[in-house]
Enzyme design. Structure first.
Site, PDB file in Angstrom:
ATOM      1  N   CYS A  66       7.340  16.497  13.745  1.00 24.22           N
ATOM      2  CA  CYS A  66       7.567  17.939  13.653  1.00 24.22           C
ATOM      3  C   CYS A  66       6.207  18.573  13.908  1.00 24.22           C
ATOM      4  O   CYS A  66       5.307  17.887  14.417  1.00 24.22           O
ATOM      5  CB  CYS A  66       8.188  18.331  12.312  1.00 24.22           C
ATOM      6  SG  CYS A  66       7.176  18.005  10.853  1.00 24.22           S
ATOM      7  N   HIS A  99       0.291  -3.145   5.189  1.00 20.36           N
ATOM      8  CA  HIS A  99       0.327  -3.054   3.731  1.00 20.36           C
ATOM      9  C   HIS A  99       1.590  -2.391   3.186  1.00 20.36           C
ATOM     10  O   HIS A  99       2.065  -2.767   2.120  1.00 20.36           O
ATOM     11  CB  HIS A  99      -0.892  -2.268   3.213  1.00 20.36           C
ATOM     12  CG  HIS A  99      -2.173  -3.032   3.329  1.00 20.36           C
ATOM     13  ND1 HIS A  99      -3.342  -2.634   2.695  1.00 20.36           N
ATOM     14  CD2 HIS A  99      -2.489  -4.170   4.005  1.00 20.36           C
ATOM     15  CE1 HIS A  99      -4.308  -3.499   2.978  1.00 20.36           C
ATOM     16  NE2 HIS A  99      -3.823  -4.424   3.777  1.00 20.36           N
ATOM     17  N   HIS A 134       1.115  -7.342  -1.121  1.00 24.64           N
ATOM     18  CA  HIS A 134       1.686  -6.088  -0.615  1.00 24.64           C
ATOM     19  C   HIS A 134       3.211  -6.079  -0.747  1.00 24.64           C
ATOM     20  O   HIS A 134       3.808  -5.020  -0.919  1.00 24.64           O
ATOM     21  CB  HIS A 134       1.243  -5.852   0.830  1.00 24.64           C
ATOM     22  CG  HIS A 134      -0.247  -5.832   0.966  1.00 24.64           C
ATOM     23  ND1 HIS A 134      -1.027  -4.875   0.359  1.00 24.64           N
ATOM     24  CD2 HIS A 134      -1.101  -6.696   1.580  1.00 24.64           C
ATOM     25  CE1 HIS A 134      -2.303  -5.135   0.616  1.00 24.64           C
ATOM     26  NE2 HIS A 134      -2.375  -6.229   1.336  1.00 24.64           N
TER      27      HIS A 134
HETATM   28  C1  RB5 Z   1       8.541  24.374  12.295  1.00 24.87           C
HETATM   29  O1  RB5 Z   1       8.007  25.598  12.682  1.00 24.87           O
HETATM   30  C2  RB5 Z   1       7.564  23.633  11.392  1.00 24.87           C
HETATM   31  O2  RB5 Z   1       7.622  24.174  10.114  1.00 24.87           O
HETATM   32  C3  RB5 Z   1       7.899  22.162  11.389  1.00 24.87           C
HETATM   33  O3  RB5 Z   1       7.834  21.661  12.691  1.00 24.87           O
HETATM   34  C4  RB5 Z   1       7.004  21.278  10.546  1.00 24.87           C
HETATM   35  O4  RB5 Z   1       5.665  21.462  10.854  1.00 24.87           O
HETATM   36  C5  RB5 Z   1       7.249  21.282   9.094  1.00 24.87           C
HETATM   37  O5  RB5 Z   1       6.671  20.518   8.318  1.00 24.87           O
END
Ligand code: RB5
Length: 149
Positions: A66, A99, A134
Protein backbone atom coordinates in the site's frame (compact mmCIF):
# COMPACT_ATOMS: atom_id res chain seq x y z
CA UNK A 1 10.03 -21.73 -8.74
CA UNK A 2 7.74 -20.45 -6.01
CA UNK A 3 4.29 -19.13 -6.78
CA UNK A 4 3.70 -15.66 -5.32
CA UNK A 5 0.36 -13.98 -4.62
CA UNK A 6 0.73 -10.24 -5.17
CA UNK A 7 -1.71 -7.52 -4.12
CA UNK A 8 -1.73 -3.76 -3.72
CA UNK A 9 -4.11 -0.88 -3.15
CA UNK A 10 -3.82 2.29 -5.23
CA UNK A 11 -0.80 3.41 -3.14
CA UNK A 12 1.13 0.30 -4.18
CA UNK A 13 -0.31 -0.24 -7.64
CA UNK A 14 2.68 1.07 -9.62
CA UNK A 15 5.17 -0.84 -7.51
CA UNK A 16 3.08 -4.00 -7.88
CA UNK A 17 3.16 -3.69 -11.67
CA UNK A 18 6.94 -3.19 -11.60
CA UNK A 19 7.61 -6.11 -9.26
CA UNK A 20 5.24 -8.47 -11.04
CA UNK A 21 7.14 -7.88 -14.26
CA UNK A 22 10.46 -8.60 -12.56
CA UNK A 23 9.13 -11.72 -10.83
CA UNK A 24 7.74 -13.10 -14.08
CA UNK A 25 11.03 -12.32 -15.87
CA UNK A 26 12.82 -14.34 -13.19
CA UNK A 27 10.50 -17.30 -13.73
CA UNK A 28 8.18 -16.95 -10.73
CA UNK A 29 4.53 -17.71 -11.17
CA UNK A 30 2.46 -14.73 -10.00
CA UNK A 31 -1.17 -14.52 -8.90
CA UNK A 32 -2.39 -10.95 -9.34
CA UNK A 33 -4.82 -10.19 -6.50
CA UNK A 34 -5.51 -6.63 -7.63
CA UNK A 35 -5.93 -3.76 -7.88
CA UNK A 36 -5.91 -4.09 -11.64
CA UNK A 37 -5.80 -0.35 -12.37
CA UNK A 38 -4.81 2.72 -10.38
CA UNK A 39 -8.24 2.68 -8.74
CA UNK A 40 -8.92 3.50 -5.11
CA UNK A 41 -9.23 0.38 -2.98
CA UNK A 42 -9.33 -0.53 0.71
CA UNK A 43 -6.09 -2.26 1.70
CA UNK A 44 -7.74 -4.73 4.14
CA UNK A 45 -9.68 -6.18 1.18
CA UNK A 46 -6.48 -6.62 -0.81
CA UNK A 47 -4.70 -8.18 2.17
CA UNK A 48 -7.53 -10.70 2.57
CA UNK A 49 -7.60 -11.57 -1.12
CA UNK A 50 -3.81 -12.05 -1.28
CA UNK A 51 -3.39 -13.94 1.99
CA UNK A 52 -6.17 -16.34 1.05
CA UNK A 53 -3.85 -17.84 -1.58
CA UNK A 54 -1.02 -18.23 0.93
CA UNK A 55 -3.24 -19.94 3.49
CA UNK A 56 -4.73 -22.33 0.94
CA UNK A 57 -1.24 -23.30 -0.25
CA UNK A 58 -2.04 -22.01 -3.72
CA UNK A 59 0.88 -19.59 -3.31
CA UNK A 60 4.03 -20.12 -1.26
CA UNK A 61 4.38 -16.45 -0.36
CA UNK A 62 2.38 -13.24 -0.42
CA UNK A 63 3.65 -9.82 -1.45
CA UNK A 64 1.43 -6.93 -0.41
CA UNK A 65 1.77 -3.19 -0.93
CA UNK A 66 0.00 0.00 0.00
CA UNK A 67 1.29 3.58 0.23
CA UNK A 68 3.42 2.94 3.31
CA UNK A 69 2.98 -0.81 3.64
CA UNK A 70 1.67 -0.17 7.16
CA UNK A 71 -2.06 -0.57 6.67
CA UNK A 72 -1.76 -3.65 4.51
CA UNK A 73 0.76 -5.33 6.84
CA UNK A 74 -1.40 -4.64 9.89
CA UNK A 75 -4.36 -6.08 7.99
CA UNK A 76 -2.46 -9.18 6.87
CA UNK A 77 -1.24 -9.82 10.41
CA UNK A 78 -4.85 -9.91 11.64
CA UNK A 79 -5.44 -12.97 9.46
CA UNK A 80 -4.88 -16.24 11.32
CA UNK A 81 -1.81 -18.03 10.00
CA UNK A 82 -0.22 -14.99 8.40
CA UNK A 83 3.12 -13.56 9.50
CA UNK A 84 3.63 -10.42 7.45
CA UNK A 85 6.87 -8.44 7.59
CA UNK A 86 6.99 -4.81 6.48
CA UNK A 87 10.50 -4.28 5.14
CA UNK A 88 12.34 -1.26 3.80
CA UNK A 89 15.82 -2.82 3.68
CA UNK A 90 17.35 -6.06 2.45
CA UNK A 91 18.71 -7.20 5.84
CA UNK A 92 15.25 -7.10 7.41
CA UNK A 93 13.88 -9.01 4.42
CA UNK A 94 16.46 -11.77 4.95
CA UNK A 95 15.72 -11.88 8.67
CA UNK A 96 11.98 -11.99 7.96
CA UNK A 97 12.57 -15.35 6.28
CA UNK A 98 15.46 -16.74 8.34
CA UNK A 99 14.20 -15.83 11.81
CA UNK A 100 10.50 -15.00 11.55
CA UNK A 101 9.41 -17.40 8.80
CA UNK A 102 7.29 -14.56 7.42
CA UNK A 103 4.94 -15.89 4.77
CA UNK A 104 4.03 -12.41 3.54
CA UNK A 105 6.31 -9.50 2.64
CA UNK A 106 4.85 -5.99 2.80
CA UNK A 107 6.30 -2.96 1.02
CA UNK A 108 5.43 0.72 0.80
CA UNK A 109 4.79 1.89 -2.73
CA UNK A 110 5.34 5.51 -1.71
CA UNK A 111 8.29 4.92 0.61
CA UNK A 112 10.60 2.55 -1.25
CA UNK A 113 11.86 3.04 -4.79
CA UNK A 114 11.32 0.26 -7.32
CA UNK A 115 14.91 -0.97 -7.56
CA UNK A 116 15.35 -1.11 -3.79
CA UNK A 117 11.99 -2.86 -3.55
CA UNK A 118 13.20 -5.46 -6.04
CA UNK A 119 16.38 -6.03 -4.00
CA UNK A 120 14.19 -6.45 -0.90
CA UNK A 121 11.97 -8.97 -2.68
CA UNK A 122 15.00 -10.94 -3.90
CA UNK A 123 16.50 -10.96 -0.42
CA UNK A 124 13.22 -12.22 1.03
CA UNK A 125 12.73 -14.92 -1.59
CA UNK A 126 16.39 -15.93 -1.59
CA UNK A 127 16.54 -17.09 2.01
CA UNK A 128 14.91 -19.83 4.03
CA UNK A 129 13.78 -20.29 7.60
CA UNK A 130 16.66 -21.44 9.77
CA UNK A 131 14.46 -23.13 12.41
CA UNK A 132 16.08 -24.13 15.71
CA UNK A 133 15.52 -21.52 18.42
CA UNK A 134 13.63 -19.42 15.89
CA UNK A 135 11.08 -22.21 15.44
CA UNK A 136 10.31 -22.00 19.16
CA UNK A 137 9.77 -18.25 18.89
CA UNK A 138 7.62 -18.50 15.80
CA UNK A 139 5.54 -21.16 17.57
CA UNK A 140 5.07 -18.67 20.42
CA UNK A 141 3.90 -16.03 17.96
CA UNK A 142 1.28 -18.46 16.73
CA UNK A 143 0.28 -19.24 20.34
CA UNK A 144 -0.29 -15.52 20.90
CA UNK A 145 -2.59 -15.59 17.90
CA UNK A 146 -4.57 -18.43 19.52
CA UNK A 147 -4.67 -17.01 23.04
CA UNK A 148 -4.88 -13.32 22.18
CA UNK A 149 -2.22 -12.33 24.75
C1 RB5 B 1 -4.11 5.14 0.94
O1 RB5 B 1 -4.15 6.49 0.63
C2 RB5 B 1 -3.09 4.88 2.04
O2 RB5 B 1 -3.64 5.25 3.26
C3 RB5 B 1 -2.69 3.42 2.02
O3 RB5 B 1 -2.16 3.10 0.77
C4 RB5 B 1 -1.67 3.00 3.05
O4 RB5 B 1 -0.54 3.81 3.01
C5 RB5 B 1 -2.15 2.80 4.43
O5 RB5 B 1 -1.45 2.34 5.32
Amino acid sequence: MAKIAVGADHGGYELKAFLMERLIQEGYEVIDCGVHAAESADYPDIAAETCKHVLSGNAQFGLVMCGTGIGISISANKIRGIRAALCADTYSARMAREHNDANVLALGGRTVGPELAWDIVQSYLGHTFTGGRHARRVAKIMELEEKGS
